[in-house]
Design a protein around this motif. Structure first.
Motif, PDB file in Angstrom:
ATOM      1  N   VAL A   4       0.841  -1.188   0.000  1.00  0.00           N
ATOM      2  CA  VAL A   4       0.000   0.000   0.000  1.00  0.00           C
ATOM      3  C   VAL A   4       0.882   1.246   0.000  1.00  0.00           C
ATOM      4  CG1 VAL A   4      -1.941  -1.127   1.132  1.00  0.00           C
ATOM      5  CG2 VAL A   4      -0.206  -0.001   2.514  1.00  0.00           C
ATOM      6  N   VAL A   5       0.359   2.313  -0.596  1.00  0.00           N
ATOM      7  CA  VAL A   5       1.080   3.583  -0.695  1.00  0.00           C
ATOM      8  C   VAL A   5       0.162   4.700  -0.223  1.00  0.00           C
ATOM      9  CG1 VAL A   5       2.317   5.188  -2.208  1.00  0.00           C
ATOM     10  CG2 VAL A   5       2.361   2.723  -2.697  1.00  0.00           C
ATOM     11  N   TYR A   6       0.687   5.579   0.598  1.00  0.00           N
ATOM     12  CA  TYR A   6      -0.044   6.779   1.016  1.00  0.00           C
ATOM     13  C   TYR A   6       0.825   8.000   0.750  1.00  0.00           C
ATOM     14  CZ  TYR A   6      -3.983   4.429   3.227  1.00  0.00           C
ATOM     15  OH  TYR A   6      -5.129   3.703   3.439  1.00  0.00           O
ATOM     16  N   ASN A   7       0.213   9.026   0.181  1.00  0.00           N
ATOM     17  CA  ASN A   7       0.942  10.272   0.003  1.00  0.00           C
ATOM     18  C   ASN A   7       0.731  11.174   1.206  1.00  0.00           C
ATOM     19  OD1 ASN A   7      -1.687  11.140  -0.450  1.00  0.00           O
ATOM     20  ND2 ASN A   7      -1.149  12.478  -2.150  1.00  0.00           N
ATOM     21  N   CYS A   8       1.386  12.320   1.207  1.00  0.00           N
ATOM     22  CA  CYS A   8       1.323  13.232   2.348  1.00  0.00           C
ATOM     23  C   CYS A   8       1.181  14.669   1.883  1.00  0.00           C
ATOM     24  CB  CYS A   8       2.600  13.138   3.194  1.00  0.00           C
ATOM     25  SG  CYS A   8       2.899  11.539   3.969  1.00  0.00           S
ATOM     26  N   GLN A   9       0.449  15.459   2.656  1.00  0.00           N
ATOM     27  CA  GLN A   9       0.475  16.902   2.485  1.00  0.00           C
ATOM     28  C   GLN A   9       1.703  17.415   3.220  1.00  0.00           C
ATOM     29  OE1 GLN A   9      -3.360  18.131   4.017  1.00  0.00           O
ATOM     30  NE2 GLN A   9      -4.242  18.190   1.970  1.00  0.00           N
ATOM     31  N   VAL A  10       2.533  18.162   2.512  1.00  0.00           N
ATOM     32  CA  VAL A  10       3.818  18.572   3.072  1.00  0.00           C
ATOM     33  C   VAL A  10       4.000  20.079   2.934  1.00  0.00           C
ATOM     34  CG1 VAL A  10       6.328  18.281   2.951  1.00  0.00           C
ATOM     35  CG2 VAL A  10       4.824  16.336   2.453  1.00  0.00           C
ATOM     36  N   THR A  11       4.397  20.716   4.013  1.00  0.00           N
ATOM     37  CA  THR A  11       4.866  22.094   3.978  1.00  0.00           C
ATOM     38  C   THR A  11       6.294  22.098   4.498  1.00  0.00           C
ATOM     39  OG1 THR A  11       4.140  22.662   6.220  1.00  0.00           O
ATOM     40  CG2 THR A  11       2.511  22.892   4.441  1.00  0.00           C
ATOM     41  N   GLU A  12       6.866  23.274   4.639  1.00  0.00           N
ATOM     42  CA  GLU A  12       8.246  23.323   5.122  1.00  0.00           C
ATOM     43  C   GLU A  12       8.366  22.846   6.561  1.00  0.00           C
ATOM     44  OE1 GLU A  12       6.559  27.492   5.803  1.00  0.00           O
ATOM     45  OE2 GLU A  12       6.323  25.807   4.406  1.00  0.00           O
ATOM     46  N   ASN A  13       7.267  22.867   7.338  1.00  0.00           N
ATOM     47  CA  ASN A  13       7.374  22.498   8.755  1.00  0.00           C
ATOM     48  C   ASN A  13       6.324  21.503   9.222  1.00  0.00           C
ATOM     49  OD1 ASN A  13       5.099  24.080   8.732  1.00  0.00           O
ATOM     50  ND2 ASN A  13       5.826  25.556  10.258  1.00  0.00           N
ATOM     51  N   GLN A  14       5.586  20.905   8.279  1.00  0.00           N
ATOM     52  CA  GLN A  14       4.530  19.989   8.686  1.00  0.00           C
ATOM     53  C   GLN A  14       4.320  18.899   7.640  1.00  0.00           C
ATOM     54  OE1 GLN A  14       0.914  22.038   9.660  1.00  0.00           O
ATOM     55  NE2 GLN A  14       0.045  20.309  10.763  1.00  0.00           N
ATOM     56  N   VAL A  15       3.970  17.690   8.106  1.00  0.00           N
ATOM     57  CA  VAL A  15       3.679  16.559   7.223  1.00  0.00           C
ATOM     58  C   VAL A  15       2.451  15.849   7.762  1.00  0.00           C
ATOM     59  CG1 VAL A  15       4.549  14.441   6.156  1.00  0.00           C
ATOM     60  CG2 VAL A  15       6.141  16.262   6.765  1.00  0.00           C
ATOM     61  N   ARG A  16       1.489  15.578   6.865  1.00  0.00           N
ATOM     62  CA  ARG A  16       0.266  14.881   7.270  1.00  0.00           C
ATOM     63  C   ARG A  16      -0.104  13.844   6.221  1.00  0.00           C
ATOM     64  NH1 ARG A  16      -5.302  15.193   6.605  1.00  0.00           N
ATOM     65  NH2 ARG A  16      -5.137  16.889   5.097  1.00  0.00           N
ATOM     66  N   VAL A  17      -0.348  12.609   6.647  1.00  0.00           N
ATOM     67  CA  VAL A  17      -0.781  11.566   5.712  1.00  0.00           C
ATOM     68  C   VAL A  17      -2.099  11.990   5.081  1.00  0.00           C
ATOM     69  CG1 VAL A  17      -1.587   9.182   5.535  1.00  0.00           C
ATOM     70  CG2 VAL A  17       0.423   9.719   6.921  1.00  0.00           C
ATOM     71  N   LYS A  18      -2.194  11.825   3.746  1.00  0.00           N
ATOM     72  CA  LYS A  18      -3.378  12.303   3.038  1.00  0.00           C
ATOM     73  C   LYS A  18      -4.289  11.168   2.574  1.00  0.00           C
ATOM     74  CE  LYS A  18      -4.923  15.272  -0.749  1.00  0.00           C
ATOM     75  NZ  LYS A  18      -4.531  16.093  -1.914  1.00  0.00           N
ATOM     76  N   GLN A  19      -3.848  10.364   1.594  1.00  0.00           N
ATOM     77  CA  GLN A  19      -4.746   9.362   1.024  1.00  0.00           C
ATOM     78  C   GLN A  19      -3.962   8.233   0.372  1.00  0.00           C
ATOM     79  OE1 GLN A  19      -6.861  11.816  -1.780  1.00  0.00           O
ATOM     80  NE2 GLN A  19      -5.373  11.496  -3.411  1.00  0.00           N
ATOM     81  N   ALA A  20      -4.673   7.129   0.107  1.00  0.00           N
ATOM     82  CA  ALA A  20      -4.062   5.981  -0.569  1.00  0.00           C
ATOM     83  C   ALA A  20      -3.833   6.295  -2.038  1.00  0.00           C
ATOM     84  CB  ALA A  20      -4.964   4.758  -0.426  1.00  0.00           C
ATOM     85  N   ILE A  21      -2.706   5.802  -2.556  1.00  0.00           N
ATOM     86  CA  ILE A  21      -2.310   6.004  -3.952  1.00  0.00           C
ATOM     87  C   ILE A  21      -2.140   4.629  -4.598  1.00  0.00           C
ATOM     88  CG2 ILE A  21      -0.514   6.917  -5.471  1.00  0.00           C
ATOM     89  CD1 ILE A  21      -2.122   9.095  -4.085  1.00  0.00           C
ATOM     90  N   PRO A  22      -2.608   4.427  -5.839  1.00  0.00           N
ATOM     91  CA  PRO A  22      -2.445   3.116  -6.493  1.00  0.00           C
ATOM     92  C   PRO A  22      -0.976   2.727  -6.636  1.00  0.00           C
ATOM     93  CG  PRO A  22      -4.040   4.467  -7.677  1.00  0.00           C
ATOM     94  CD  PRO A  22      -3.398   5.366  -6.665  1.00  0.00           C
ATOM     95  N   PHE A  23      -0.705   1.460  -6.388  1.00  0.00           N
ATOM     96  CA  PHE A  23       0.634   0.895  -6.601  1.00  0.00           C
ATOM     97  C   PHE A  23       0.559  -0.027  -7.804  1.00  0.00           C
ATOM     98  CE2 PHE A  23       3.757  -2.524  -5.945  1.00  0.00           C
ATOM     99  CZ  PHE A  23       4.922  -1.782  -5.834  1.00  0.00           C
TER     100      PHE A  23
END
Length: 242
Positions: free
Chosen positions: A212-231
Motif C-alpha cells: 500500500v502507498v499513502y501520500n502526504c500533504q507537506v509544507t516546510e514544517n509539517q507533514v500529514r498523511v493524506k490518502q491511498a495512492i495506487p501501486f
C-alpha cells in the motif's frame, strides 16, 4: 508531524551522504545534517529552497537538520525517520488502511525480529490475526509517478523476501510506502535502478503480501498523511537522473 524552529535556506552542495552546506537568508553558510542517506539528486540541486530545523546541542556535529526540499511548487520531506511514525500513527488511527486485516488492533510492537529480518511493526487483532508491516519512505518522483528506491537497497530486498516467508507461515504481511510528498497519481518500483527488487515485489504480491502507498500533504514544517495512492508494478518510472 510538526517541526519547530524551522528556517528557510538555499542548498549549496552535499559533499557526502550525511552533510550539506546551505545558505541562509542572512547570507551565512550553514553546515547541516541530511536526514536521508539516499541520493536525492533530483531534489538537492544548487539553489533549491530547503527547510532546516535548528537543533543545537553539545553532542551534535551540526546545529541544523535538513528535513525538506522544495521541488517546483511542492515541498518534499526527506526525513527518513518520519515514515515509521506516520505509519504507526496512521494505522492505529485508521487513517492508513491495511487490506484484509480484520478486527481491532489489540497489540502492536516496534522493531520485531522474524527470521533474519527485523520488521518495523508487529500487530495482533481482536480476530486473532497476526501481521508484520515493513515501512518504506518514498521521495523519488517524476511526472507525478512515485518510485522506490532511488539507490539499490540490499536491506529492502531482504525484507521483501522475508515477508513472503512470514505470509507462508500464517502472518498477514504488508509493505507500506509513505510518499513524503503530495503530487503523485501512482507509485511503482524503480525497476531500472534495481531489477531484483522489482522481481521480488512481483513474487511477493503473487504470494499474498499486500503493498500500500499513502501520500502526504507537506509544507516546510509539517507533514500529514493524506490518502491511498495506487501501486502498479507495470508502471515504468522515467528516472531524470539516468
Amino acid at each position: 508531524m510538526y517541526y519547530q524552529d524551522v528556517e528557510i535556506a538555499y542548498f549549496i552542495e552535499r559533499p557526502n551522504r550525511f552533510i550539506a552546506f546551505c545558505l541562509n537568508q542572512k547570507g551565512e553558510v550553514l553546515k547541516t545534517h541530511v536526514k536521508n542517506t539516499g541520493r536525492g539528486k533530483e531534489l538537492l540541486l544548487p539553489g533549491a529552497e530547503v527547510a532546516l530545523v535548528h537543533i543545537p546541542g553539545t553532542k551534535r556535529k551540526t546545529a541544523y537538520d535538513l528535513i525538506a526540499v522544495k521541488k517546483g511548487q511542492h515541498w518534499f520531506n526527506i526525513d527518513s525517520q518520519l515514515p515509521n511514525q506516520l505509519a504507526i500513527d496512521g494505522i492505529l488511527a485508521g487513517t492508513i488502511q491495511l487490506p484484509h486485516l480484520d478486527g481491532e488492533i489489540v497489540t502492536y510492537k516496534r522493531e520485531v525480529t522474524f527470521g533474519k529480518s527485523k520488521f518495523d511493526i508487529y500487530l495482533e487483532t481482536s480476530c486473532g490475526q497476526k501481521a508484520f508491516v515493513e515501512v518504506k519512505g518514498m521521495t523519488l518522483e517524476n511526472k507525478a509517478v512515485g518510485a522506490f528506491p532511488d539507490a539499490p537497497t540490499i536491506r529492502g530486498l531482504k525484507h521483501v523476501n522475508e515477508l513472503i516467508h512470514a505470509y507462508q507461515e500464517g502472518y498477514k504481511s504488508y509493505i507500506v510506502f509513505i510518499a513524503q510528498f503530495e503530487h503523485l497519481h501512482r507509485a511503482t518500483i524503480h525497476e531500472q535502478m534495481q531489477p531484483e527488487l522489482a522481481a521480488a515485489f512481483r513474487a511477493a504480491q503473487q504470494a499474498g503480501v499486500n503493498v500500500v502507498v499513502y501520500n502526504c500533504q507537506v509544507t516546510e514544517n509539517q507533514v500529514r498523511v493524506k490518502q491511498a495512492i495506487p501501486f502498479d508494478l507495470e508502471t515504468v518510472f522515467e528516472d531524470p537522473n539516468l
